[in-house]
Design a protein around this motif. Structure first.
Motif, PDB file in Angstrom:
ATOM      1  N   GLY A   1       1.037  -1.238   0.129  1.00 53.97           N
ATOM      2  CA  GLY A   1      -0.016   0.100   0.129  1.00 53.97           C
ATOM      3  C   GLY A   1       0.878   1.191  -0.048  1.00 53.97           C
ATOM      4  N   ARG A   2       1.746   1.367   0.843  1.00 52.83           N
ATOM      5  CA  ARG A   2       2.903   2.364   0.869  1.00 52.83           C
ATOM      6  C   ARG A   2       3.532   2.546  -0.486  1.00 52.83           C
ATOM      7  NH1 ARG A   2       7.088   2.961   4.429  1.00 52.83           N
ATOM      8  NH2 ARG A   2       6.979   0.939   5.054  1.00 52.83           N
ATOM      9  N   TYR A   3       3.945   1.398  -0.896  1.00 56.58           N
ATOM     10  CA  TYR A   3       4.813   1.338  -2.376  1.00 56.58           C
ATOM     11  C   TYR A   3       3.932   2.041  -3.368  1.00 56.58           C
ATOM     12  CZ  TYR A   3       7.599  -0.648  -5.965  1.00 56.58           C
ATOM     13  OH  TYR A   3       8.470  -0.864  -7.015  1.00 56.58           O
TER      14      TYR A   3
ATOM     15  N   LEU B   1       2.601   6.192  -7.195  1.00 58.16           N
ATOM     16  CA  LEU B   1       1.532   6.981  -7.665  1.00 58.16           C
ATOM     17  C   LEU B   1       1.416   8.575  -7.342  1.00 58.16           C
ATOM     18  CD1 LEU B   1      -1.790   4.740  -7.223  1.00 58.16           C
ATOM     19  CD2 LEU B   1      -0.355   5.374  -9.229  1.00 58.16           C
ATOM     20  N   ARG B   2       2.188   9.013  -6.338  1.00 62.02           N
ATOM     21  CA  ARG B   2       2.445  10.408  -6.065  1.00 62.02           C
ATOM     22  C   ARG B   2       3.567  10.796  -6.991  1.00 62.02           C
ATOM     23  NH1 ARG B   2       3.951  10.104  -0.334  1.00 62.02           N
ATOM     24  NH2 ARG B   2       1.971  10.293   0.183  1.00 62.02           N
ATOM     25  N   ARG B   3       4.461  10.098  -7.401  1.00 66.12           N
ATOM     26  CA  ARG B   3       5.666  10.479  -8.302  1.00 66.12           C
ATOM     27  C   ARG B   3       4.945  10.560  -9.703  1.00 66.12           C
ATOM     28  NH1 ARG B   3      10.245  10.989  -7.716  1.00 66.12           N
ATOM     29  NH2 ARG B   3      11.297   9.840  -9.631  1.00 66.12           N
ATOM     30  N   ILE B   4       3.935   9.616  -9.938  1.00 60.94           N
ATOM     31  CA  ILE B   4       3.578   9.594 -11.311  1.00 60.94           C
ATOM     32  C   ILE B   4       2.588  10.893 -11.631  1.00 60.94           C
ATOM     33  CG2 ILE B   4       1.663   8.295 -12.686  1.00 60.94           C
ATOM     34  CD1 ILE B   4       2.891   5.948 -11.703  1.00 60.94           C
TER      35      ILE B   4
ATOM     36  N   ALA C   1     -11.127  15.136 -14.314  1.00 63.15           N
ATOM     37  CA  ALA C   1     -11.922  14.224 -13.379  1.00 63.15           C
ATOM     38  C   ALA C   1     -11.044  13.198 -13.142  1.00 63.15           C
ATOM     39  CB  ALA C   1     -12.961  13.577 -14.175  1.00 63.15           C
ATOM     40  N   ASP C   2      -9.973  12.644 -14.010  1.00 64.28           N
ATOM     41  CA  ASP C   2      -8.900  11.594 -13.620  1.00 64.28           C
ATOM     42  C   ASP C   2      -7.966  12.161 -12.781  1.00 64.28           C
ATOM     43  OD1 ASP C   2      -9.748   9.566 -15.241  1.00 64.28           O
ATOM     44  OD2 ASP C   2      -8.459  10.058 -16.816  1.00 64.28           O
ATOM     45  N   LEU C   3      -7.552  13.406 -12.690  1.00 67.89           N
ATOM     46  CA  LEU C   3      -6.749  14.033 -11.614  1.00 67.89           C
ATOM     47  C   LEU C   3      -7.335  14.136 -10.486  1.00 67.89           C
ATOM     48  CD1 LEU C   3      -3.929  15.350 -11.580  1.00 67.89           C
ATOM     49  CD2 LEU C   3      -4.834  17.578 -11.900  1.00 67.89           C
ATOM     50  N   ALA C   4      -8.570  14.318 -10.518  1.00 71.03           N
ATOM     51  CA  ALA C   4      -9.329  14.562  -8.956  1.00 71.03           C
ATOM     52  C   ALA C   4      -9.629  13.017  -8.566  1.00 71.03           C
ATOM     53  CB  ALA C   4     -10.770  14.941  -9.259  1.00 71.03           C
ATOM     54  N   ALA C   5      -9.898  11.967  -9.257  1.00 71.78           N
ATOM     55  CA  ALA C   5      -9.789  10.626  -8.776  1.00 71.78           C
ATOM     56  C   ALA C   5      -8.482  10.245  -8.347  1.00 71.78           C
ATOM     57  CB  ALA C   5     -10.424   9.632  -9.955  1.00 71.78           C
ATOM     58  N   LEU C   6      -7.164  10.751  -8.926  1.00 73.70           N
ATOM     59  CA  LEU C   6      -5.928  10.358  -8.628  1.00 73.70           C
ATOM     60  C   LEU C   6      -5.762  11.088  -7.298  1.00 73.70           C
ATOM     61  CD1 LEU C   6      -3.302   9.016  -9.130  1.00 73.70           C
ATOM     62  CD2 LEU C   6      -2.568  11.074 -10.549  1.00 73.70           C
ATOM     63  N   ASP C   7      -6.257  12.097  -7.057  1.00 73.97           N
ATOM     64  CA  ASP C   7      -6.066  12.859  -5.678  1.00 73.97           C
ATOM     65  C   ASP C   7      -6.635  12.174  -4.519  1.00 73.97           C
ATOM     66  OD1 ASP C   7      -4.101  14.584  -6.571  1.00 73.97           O
ATOM     67  OD2 ASP C   7      -5.379  16.163  -7.316  1.00 73.97           O
ATOM     68  N   ARG C   8      -7.848  11.776  -4.830  1.00 71.92           N
ATOM     69  CA  ARG C   8      -8.350  10.943  -3.751  1.00 71.92           C
ATOM     70  C   ARG C   8      -7.811   9.567  -3.518  1.00 71.92           C
ATOM     71  NH1 ARG C   8     -12.935  12.815  -6.731  1.00 71.92           N
ATOM     72  NH2 ARG C   8     -13.116  10.829  -7.988  1.00 71.92           N
ATOM     73  N   LEU C   9      -7.089   8.951  -4.590  1.00 74.03           N
ATOM     74  CA  LEU C   9      -6.223   7.817  -4.066  1.00 74.03           C
ATOM     75  C   LEU C   9      -4.852   8.213  -3.234  1.00 74.03           C
ATOM     76  CD1 LEU C   9      -6.161   5.997  -7.671  1.00 74.03           C
ATOM     77  CD2 LEU C   9      -7.372   5.007  -5.599  1.00 74.03           C
ATOM     78  N   LEU C  10      -4.470   9.370  -3.780  1.00 75.22           N
ATOM     79  CA  LEU C  10      -3.275   9.964  -3.118  1.00 75.22           C
ATOM     80  C   LEU C  10      -3.763  10.491  -1.688  1.00 75.22           C
ATOM     81  CD1 LEU C  10      -1.264  11.386  -6.088  1.00 75.22           C
ATOM     82  CD2 LEU C  10      -1.140   8.950  -4.733  1.00 75.22           C
ATOM     83  N   ASP C  11      -4.961  10.655  -1.268  1.00 78.83           N
ATOM     84  CA  ASP C  11      -5.086  11.313   0.071  1.00 78.83           C
ATOM     85  C   ASP C  11      -4.904  10.288   1.084  1.00 78.83           C
ATOM     86  OD1 ASP C  11      -6.094  12.481   2.182  1.00 78.83           O
ATOM     87  OD2 ASP C  11      -7.985  12.865   1.371  1.00 78.83           O
ATOM     88  N   ALA C  12      -3.650  10.385   1.546  1.00 82.44           N
ATOM     89  CA  ALA C  12      -3.220   9.031   2.545  1.00 82.44           C
ATOM     90  C   ALA C  12      -4.276   9.001   3.544  1.00 82.44           C
ATOM     91  CB  ALA C  12      -1.909   9.484   3.019  1.00 82.44           C
ATOM     92  N   ASP C  13      -4.895   9.927   4.329  1.00 83.33           N
ATOM     93  CA  ASP C  13      -5.722  10.114   5.351  1.00 83.33           C
ATOM     94  C   ASP C  13      -7.275  10.006   4.926  1.00 83.33           C
ATOM     95  OD1 ASP C  13      -3.696  10.369   6.812  1.00 83.33           O
ATOM     96  OD2 ASP C  13      -3.679  12.483   6.638  1.00 83.33           O
TER      97      ASP C  13
END
Ligand SMILES: C[S@@+](CC[C@H](N)C(=O)[O-])C[C@H]1O[C@@H](n2cnc3c(N)ncnc32)[C@H](O)[C@@H]1O
Length: 294
Positions: A237-239, A244-247, A258-270
């Motif tokens: 999970g951390r990997y 994905l943060r670097r990507i 809309a993809d960027l927003a979805a990516l940001d939801r995945l990257l919201d660690a909390d």
């Protein structure tokens, strides 16, 4: 440390990464986190590669080119207990981290680090190694053909060059994820692949002919498939989060909002949508390995 950090000549002009591009994200600390997680999660695969190397005898002197934070260096130290490794990299931050890890593991008397730009026409004195290792670094070279000739000249007669390369970043999500934007991960990769084609065109190359052209004899080649389920390793999970943060850094401006927003939801660690919380993750990637003798 009994083998202190050896600054290569002319290193002052190479304080910055010589080729800022999407793979490095221009941010050594971010890259270092991904490299460390990569080493941790893929440790078994790396050990399988070091076991496979077609060596006539245990190497005593090893050089790790583009060593980063030491994934290969430590795998080689473990596999070859009598060997010493010289780790070479352009990044002083990565080399500092490597030395700190070596000290924590009590291995500092078996490593030395050299900060150098391997794109330079003259490499610093790296001894006469029996084994030269380069993992995910040769595709960064501005002129890989010249670097491979330099590798041949560096090796002792009969010595082995182990070249490990990757086609791209690993995949983590199922194809139908996330539910609101299925296929998001592939679209992120499509965006970064375009940048990689421009900045690191040798990533994913067929290195066999290049090794032969440099005067080396290819004596082995294999592809290592990686498919690690999240249940098999606690750091998947951390990997995924760190990768994905670097990507995101590289892909953001090319992604649909809309993809960027979805990516940001995945990257919201909390957040509830954090990729690190998903139970359907896996690490899927490949490593390609060439063994070539001088
Ligand atoms: C993807 S990382 C791989 C690190 C390590 N070998 C591993 O397998 O984890 C690529 C490394 O090559 C280094 N590098 C890139 N271009 C370089 C150059 N011209 N001279 C020296 N090192 C370089 C980077 O600083 C980085 O540490």
């Amino acid at each position: 440390m009994s083998h202190p950090h050896t600054p290569a000549h002319g290193h002052a002009e190479h304080q910055q990464h010589p080729h800022p591009h999407p793979h490095s994200g221009g941010d050594d600390a971010e890259q270092a986190e991904v490299l460390d997680l990569d080493a941790e999660v893929l440790a078994g695969h790396l050990a399988a590669i070091t076991d496979w190397l077609p060596l006539d005898a245990e190497p005593q002197q090893i050089v790790d080119l583009g060593a980063g934070t030491g994934a290969g260096t430590f795998a080689l130290l473990r596999r070859f207990p009598a060997a010493r490794v010289t780790a070479v990299d352009a990044s002083p931050g990565h080399l500092l981290r490597l030395r700190e890890k070596a000290a924590a593991l009590g291995l500092d008397d078996r490593i030395s680090t050299v900060q150098a730009d391997l794109d330079a026409a003259d490499w610093p004195d790296l001894g006469t190694p029996d084994l030269v290792w380069a993992s995910a670094s040769m595709h960064h070279m501005a002129d890989p053909g010249r670097a491979l000739v330099q590798v041949r000249e560096l090796l002792r007669g009969g010595g082995l060059f182990a070249l490990v390369e990757l086609a791209g970043f690993p995949r983590f999500l199922p194809a139908d994820a996330p539910a609101d934007r299925p296929g998001l991960e592939e679209r992120c990769h499509a965006a970064t692949d375009r940048l990689h084609a421009e900045h690191v065109p040798h990533r994913g190359a067929d290195w066999g002919p290049l090794l032969t052209a440099a005067g080396l004899t290819v004596t082995g080649e294999r592809t290592v498939e990686v498919d690690i389920d999240a249940t098999e390793h606690p750091s998947v999970g951390r990997y995924a989060l760190a990768t994905l943060r670097r990507i995101r850094t590289a892909a953001a401006e090319h992604l649909d909002p809309a993809d960027l927003a979805a990516l940001d939801r995945l990257l919201d660690a909390d957040g509830p949508g954090s990729v690190a919380l998903r139970e359907d993750l896996a690490v899927r990637t490949q490593r390609q390995v060439w063994a070539a003798h001088r």
